[in-house]
Scaffold this active site. Structure first.
Site, mmCIF file in Angstrom:
data_model
loop_
_atom_site.group_PDB
_atom_site.id
_atom_site.type_symbol
_atom_site.label_atom_id
_atom_site.label_comp_id
_atom_site.label_asym_id
_atom_site.label_seq_id
_atom_site.Cartn_x
_atom_site.Cartn_y
_atom_site.Cartn_z
ATOM 1 N N GLN A 270 0.812 -1.385 -0.005
ATOM 2 C CA GLN A 270 -0.272 -0.008 -0.013
ATOM 3 C C GLN A 270 0.664 1.395 -0.104
ATOM 4 O O GLN A 270 0.358 2.131 -0.118
ATOM 5 C CB GLN A 270 -0.804 0.083 1.252
ATOM 6 C CG GLN A 270 -1.793 -1.159 1.293
ATOM 7 C CD GLN A 270 -2.874 -1.070 2.455
ATOM 8 O OE1 GLN A 270 -3.185 -1.983 3.139
ATOM 9 N NE2 GLN A 270 -3.176 0.074 3.021
ATOM 10 N N ARG B 293 -8.811 -0.811 8.081
ATOM 11 C CA ARG B 293 -9.776 0.135 7.672
ATOM 12 C C ARG B 293 -9.744 1.071 8.929
ATOM 13 O O ARG B 293 -11.142 1.280 9.319
ATOM 14 C CB ARG B 293 -10.847 -0.692 7.568
ATOM 15 C CG ARG B 293 -11.542 0.216 6.385
ATOM 16 C CD ARG B 293 -12.561 -0.466 5.451
ATOM 17 N NE ARG B 293 -13.066 0.329 4.132
ATOM 18 C CZ ARG B 293 -13.820 -0.053 3.281
ATOM 19 N NH1 ARG B 293 -14.271 -1.207 3.367
ATOM 20 N NH2 ARG B 293 -14.312 0.782 2.330
ATOM 21 N N CYS B 294 -9.003 1.887 9.606
ATOM 22 C CA CYS B 294 -9.164 2.590 10.510
ATOM 23 C C CYS B 294 -7.847 3.528 10.596
ATOM 24 O O CYS B 294 -6.569 3.194 10.372
ATOM 25 C CB CYS B 294 -9.287 2.010 11.739
ATOM 26 S SG CYS B 294 -7.610 1.592 12.631
ATOM 27 N N GLU C 279 -12.387 4.912 5.314
ATOM 28 C CA GLU C 279 -12.749 3.972 6.450
ATOM 29 C C GLU C 279 -13.593 4.251 7.346
ATOM 30 O O GLU C 279 -14.222 3.640 8.378
ATOM 31 C CB GLU C 279 -11.064 4.056 7.462
ATOM 32 C CG GLU C 279 -10.064 3.692 6.735
ATOM 33 C CD GLU C 279 -8.744 4.436 7.087
ATOM 34 O OE1 GLU C 279 -8.859 5.502 7.076
ATOM 35 O OE2 GLU C 279 -7.929 3.654 7.605
HETATM 36 N N1 MCN Z 1 -13.542 9.766 -2.484
HETATM 37 C C1 MCN Z 1 -14.277 10.660 -3.220
HETATM 38 N N2 MCN Z 1 -14.714 11.855 -2.399
HETATM 39 C C2 MCN Z 1 -14.300 12.022 -1.272
HETATM 40 C C3 MCN Z 1 -13.382 11.226 -0.842
HETATM 41 C C4 MCN Z 1 -12.863 9.883 -1.304
HETATM 42 O O1 MCN Z 1 -14.841 10.637 -4.268
HETATM 43 N N3 MCN Z 1 -14.861 13.061 -0.516
HETATM 44 C C5 MCN Z 1 -12.997 8.672 -3.329
HETATM 45 C C6 MCN Z 1 -11.489 8.631 -3.441
HETATM 46 O O2 MCN Z 1 -11.307 9.439 -4.604
HETATM 47 C C7 MCN Z 1 -11.198 7.325 -3.733
HETATM 48 C C8 MCN Z 1 -12.046 6.587 -2.662
HETATM 49 O O3 MCN Z 1 -13.128 7.459 -2.496
HETATM 50 O O4 MCN Z 1 -11.358 6.880 -5.077
HETATM 51 C C9 MCN Z 1 -11.219 6.312 -1.402
HETATM 52 O O5 MCN Z 1 -10.739 7.613 -0.876
HETATM 53 P P1 MCN Z 1 -10.179 7.766 0.568
HETATM 54 O O6 MCN Z 1 -11.055 8.292 1.534
HETATM 55 O O7 MCN Z 1 -9.186 8.984 0.099
HETATM 56 O O8 MCN Z 1 -9.162 6.720 0.766
HETATM 57 P P2 MCN Z 1 -7.823 6.049 0.208
HETATM 58 O O9 MCN Z 1 -8.025 5.898 -1.192
HETATM 59 O O10 MCN Z 1 -6.649 6.596 0.714
HETATM 60 O O11 MCN Z 1 -8.268 4.707 0.408
HETATM 61 C C10 MCN Z 1 -7.614 4.018 1.781
HETATM 62 C C11 MCN Z 1 -8.876 3.571 2.614
HETATM 63 C C12 MCN Z 1 -8.194 2.838 3.602
HETATM 64 S S1 MCN Z 1 -6.997 3.209 4.752
HETATM 65 C C13 MCN Z 1 -8.593 1.297 3.719
HETATM 66 S S2 MCN Z 1 -8.084 0.342 5.071
HETATM 67 C C14 MCN Z 1 -9.575 0.746 2.587
HETATM 68 C C15 MCN Z 1 -10.446 1.772 2.107
HETATM 69 O O12 MCN Z 1 -9.841 2.787 1.857
HETATM 70 N N4 MCN Z 1 -9.219 -0.460 2.188
HETATM 71 C C16 MCN Z 1 -9.891 -0.783 1.016
HETATM 72 N N5 MCN Z 1 -11.400 1.027 1.258
HETATM 73 C C17 MCN Z 1 -11.103 0.162 0.379
HETATM 74 N N6 MCN Z 1 -11.614 -0.318 -0.573
HETATM 75 C C18 MCN Z 1 -11.430 -1.379 -1.197
HETATM 76 N N7 MCN Z 1 -11.911 -1.722 -2.426
HETATM 77 N N8 MCN Z 1 -10.303 -2.271 -0.970
HETATM 78 C C19 MCN Z 1 -9.564 -1.868 0.147
HETATM 79 O O13 MCN Z 1 -8.581 -2.779 0.392
HETATM 80 CU CU1 CUM Z 2 -5.405 1.044 9.221
HETATM 81 S S1 CUM Z 2 -5.975 0.354 7.420
HETATM 82 MO MO1 CUM Z 2 -5.977 1.684 6.007
HETATM 83 O O1 CUM Z 2 -5.251 2.822 7.082
HETATM 84 O O2 CUM Z 2 -4.884 1.062 5.092
#
Ligand code: MCN
Ligand code: CUM
Length: 784
Positions: free
Chosen positions: A222, A368-369, A738
């Protein structure tokens, strides 16, 4: 090349279908296990059957004699290269292969490298290890008790199983609040160990080229850039000679943040043997040895005065397993657990935490936190519900009374966070309205009169996601900020390269939409690339829902930077002054002369063919974004359950989730994230459990014992939204990946407790299985 007037640019706010799904639904994804290199060897681990034992000797001769076995690697061999131990992300050390002792069941003891994975697996069984069993320590209470065996006796100066103490907030002010309180409500609860269990387990193909010295590692990561730097620092390989490629990932959920022994041993073996080495983790290996989650024993107390929360006191004892390997910012020993004041305006709070070694797998936090936010949210939301019961007020009203009010933002919490924005009341009202809360409470009372047990649980969570800023939030010395690199080709098609790495979150679509929004290109015209450290800008990767808050902001900023240059070129093309131009989505127009305009596509072409005197050619840029603060998404979830008085089984009648993640880039993807997160939150509340027996045997080592939900168990979700933009993010977006897993467990448990609360029940421990509910029913005299 002109864009027609009517064409809508599908930028921010459009539910564009996911571009990446084209290859996934055709079975054309490219996972690390799809990679086969010429001459490739296979690695299998011998894992410890015991939780705690001294190793008196390892005899590898029978395994080495198996035809097809190329090498057997032991800790002793690694020690000769100074690789038997590696640093963890929390500043501890972790055994790559055991040397002196094994410290948890499933720990890697030796590795066989062979021509096929089957040969390697068979040969593992021929390795003879002389174990001298030691007493296993399986809880932090046991670990810290007088006379407990010291698990980390190899560490100089380590005379107990204590790892850290950490605190936040103001103890004196909090003690004062409790002294003045007219009521105190307390709760002891355990957030049990669970596991992210992504569909694809971990693994890698390590390829050290003996001719060039270039080390290429295809790995389930990741955070490919951070991993490359750590590889360089630990193994001493020059960083430019390391290329990490994180291909398509079959889910991560935090499980693919840490560095595991498999990656290290495969790379060391490839270096020593001179051939590529593949390691594919099996399900049991994943469940028993890789980044677990939670395992927090929590005690919380609320001081109440005239219906208001005036103080919060928390003691937490954490089970970190055999090595302190939490992936979290270095300054945060207990992650961001001090977000435990949640959505409430609590004037005084004090949080004390302690961590302990046990004979269990290391690597907490994942799943996921954002670094222990789930545990915090669970505790405060459970406490708040109990406080409402003790005061005899409705849990929704009690929350509304105590919420931080919209005009208080930016809000400084008693434990030191500055919340960027929020409107907790609005999310709550929306949930109650979607639910028909008042009617439901009436129905609950009527049902009770008929002998039926219905419960309504609420959770109004606040998260903290998107780490850094880089000055304070660092992991292993690396600043938490991220880059985006954007290149517009002459025909107006673009490539965007990112430091983050999707595991299924749809980055190829949403990040293209950000460029679309800022530059007026269609998202289809933007190819998003991630995961290859040779071809993407530096950054700390995807976890803590930080991609949108950090790399999303970097993408907006690099697009704006390019737009500024485009404006200069447009002025040249239109023979106008820059100041006389106005940006309309996709083109620059001369103010007051709408017929004089030039599109971003025309400008892109000109950038390579017709630029003003003295200007550097090309239309590209890179931006590293260091966020000024984290983002604080929030929401209110509501769950309605009915309990079967004959069995203790409970079923979900309704689940309403209102989320506020600021501006939504792709509403459909956001909803997908929330549904996935709710499913996992429900599963944690209802069934997921990694448990251990007294000898430290892991119960939950396969998917027959470790229950993950299927579509069959998963309830139906009803989603709603409010939008409170983040004031410091260029697009007003907050992270969301998350949220639902953070907010949901308390809502489900609160619902089951709520059904029984009138009979005095105040707590049920997760996972809330029917036998626990059955016992509570019996104790309350409600069993049928
Ligand atoms: N997004 C959006 N508008 C927002 C926020 C987010 O459209 N205001 C969209 C983003 O552009 C992205 C998605 O939603 O396409 C998730 O965005 P974001 O909240 O920025 O999270 P990350 O992309 O950094 O993803 C990490 C987060 C984490 S930490 C875990 S753990 C997790 C999660 O995402 N693991 C996942 N969701 C998951 N979803 C899938 N399918 N698989 C995982 O392993
Ligand atoms: Cu602590 S689960 Mo996500 O932050 O990759």
């Amino acid at each position: 090349m002109a864009v027609s007037e009517e064409q809508v640019i599908r930028g921010v706010g459009h539910s564009v279908k996911r571009f990446e799904d084209g290859r996934f639904i055709r079975g054309r994804g490219n996972y690390f296990d799809d990679i086969t290199l010429p001459g490739m060897l296979h690695l299998e681990f011998l894992r410890s059957p015991l939780a705690h034992a001294r190793i008196n000797g390892i005899d590898t001769s029978r395994a080495e004699a198996v035809p097809g076995v190329v090498a057997v690697v032991t800790g002793e061999l690694l020690a000769q290269h100074n690789l038997a131990w590696m640093p963890t992300l929390s500043g501890d050390t972790q055994a790559v292969l055991a040397t002196d002792k094994v410290r948890f069941q499933g720990q890697e003891v030796a590795a066989v490298i062979a021509e096929s994975a089957y040969i390697a697996k068979d040969a593992c069984e021929l390795i003879d290890v002389d174990y001298e069993p030691l007493e296993a320590v399986t809880s932090p209470q046991q670990a810290l008790a007088e006379g407990a065996p010291v698990i980390r006796d190899e560490k100089e100066g380590q005379t107990s199983n204590h790892i850290y103490d950490w605190e936040a907030g103001d103890k004196t002010a909090t003690d004062h609040a409790f002294a003045e309180a007219d009521k105190v409500v307390s709760l002891d609860t355990f957030y049990p160990r669970c596991h992210p269990a992504p569909l694809e387990c971990c693994g890698c193909v390590a390829d050290v080229d003996p001719a060039t010295g270039k080390t290429t590692i295809y790995m389930t990561s990741q955070a490919p850039h951070a991993h490359r730097t750590l590889f360089a620092l630990v193994a001493g390989i020059p960083e430019h000679k390391i290329r990490i490629i994180s291909p398509d990932l079959g889910g991560g959920f935090g499980n693919k943040v840490p560095i595991y022994p498999g990656y290290v041993v495969a790379t060391a073996a490839s270096l020593l043997i001179g051939r590529p080495v593949k390691w594919v983790e099996d399900r049991t290996g994943n469940l028993i040895s890789t980044g677990f989650a939670r395992d927090y024993h929590m005690h919380g107390e609320l001081a109440l005065k005239e219906g208001r929360i005036t103080g919060l006191r928390v003691n937490m004892l954490s089970d970190n397993g055999a090595f302190f390997a939490d992936a979290q910012p270095t300054i945060c020993k207990a992650g961001l657990f001090h977000i435990v004041t949640g959505s409430y305006d609590i004037p005084a709070a004090h949080v004390e935490t302690e961590g302990a070694y046990t004979n269990k797998a290391p690597g907490g936090v994942a799943y996921r936190c954002s670094f222990r936010v789930t545990e915090a949210s669970y505790l405060i939301e459970r406490l708040v519900q109990n406080a409402a019961y003790e005061l005899g007020v409705d849990p929704a009203d009690f929350r509304k009374q105590n919420f931080i009010k919209p005009e208080q933002f930016p809000y400084k919490s008693a434990t030191g966070f500055e919340y960027d924005s929020g409107d907790y009341g609005a999310a709550m009202e929306k949930t109650l309205e979607m639910l028909g809360y008042d009617d439901l409470r009436r129905e609950q009372a009527e049902a009770r009169a008929e002998g039926r047990l219905i419960g309504i649980g609420l959770a109004s969570f606040t998260e903290v996601v998107g780490a850094g800023h880089g000055a304070e939030y660092k992991i292993a010395g690396l600043r938490m900020n991220d880059g985006a690199e954007l290149r517009i080709h002459p025909t107006g098609k673009a490539v965007l390269k990112l430091s983050v790495k999707s595991q299924g979150q749809g980055h190829e679509t949403t990040f293209a939409q950000i460029v679309a929004e800022e530059l007026g290109l269609q998202p289809e015209d933007v190819e998003v690339q991630e995961g290859d450290t040779d071809h993407t800008p530096y950054g700390l990767g995807t976890y803590a829902s930080r991609s949108t808050p950090v790399s999303g902001a970097a993408t907006a900023m690099v697009s704006r930077r390019i737009r500024a240059k485009a404006q200069k070129i447009a002025a040249h093309l239109l023979e106008a002054s820059e100041e006389d131009l106005e940006w309309q989505q996709g083109k620059f127009v001369v103010k007051g002369a709408p017929e004089k305009s030039t599109t971003i596509q025309d400008i892109a072409f000109a950038a390579y063919t017709n630029i003003p005197e003295g200007m550097e050619g090309g239309l590209e840029g890179v931006y590293y974004y260091d966020p000024p603060n984290m983002t604080f998404p929030f929401g209110t979830y509501a769950v309605v359950v009915e309990i079967d008085r004959g069995t203790g089984a409970w079923k979900v009648l309704r689940c309403v989730a209102v989320d506020d993640c600021g501006v939504r880039i792709n509403p459909m993807i956001v909803e997908g994230q929330i549904m996935g997160g709710l499913t996992e939150g429900f599963a944690i509340a209802a069934m997921e459990l990694i448990d251990f027996d007294e000898e430290g045997n892991c119960i939950g080592a396969n998917l027959m014992d470790y229950l993950i939900p299927t579509a069959w168990e998963t309830p139906k979700f009803e989603l709603g939204e409010t939008v409170t933009p983040s004031p410091h993010h260029p697009l007003g977006a907050k992270g969301v990946g998350e949220s639902a897993t953070v907010g949901a467990p308390a809502a489900f448990v609160n619902a089951v407790v709520d059904a029984l609360a009138y009979a005095g029940v105040r707590n049920l421990e997760m996972p809330v299985t029917s036998d626990k509910v059955w016992a509570a029913l019996q104790e309350a005299g409600l069993a049928e």
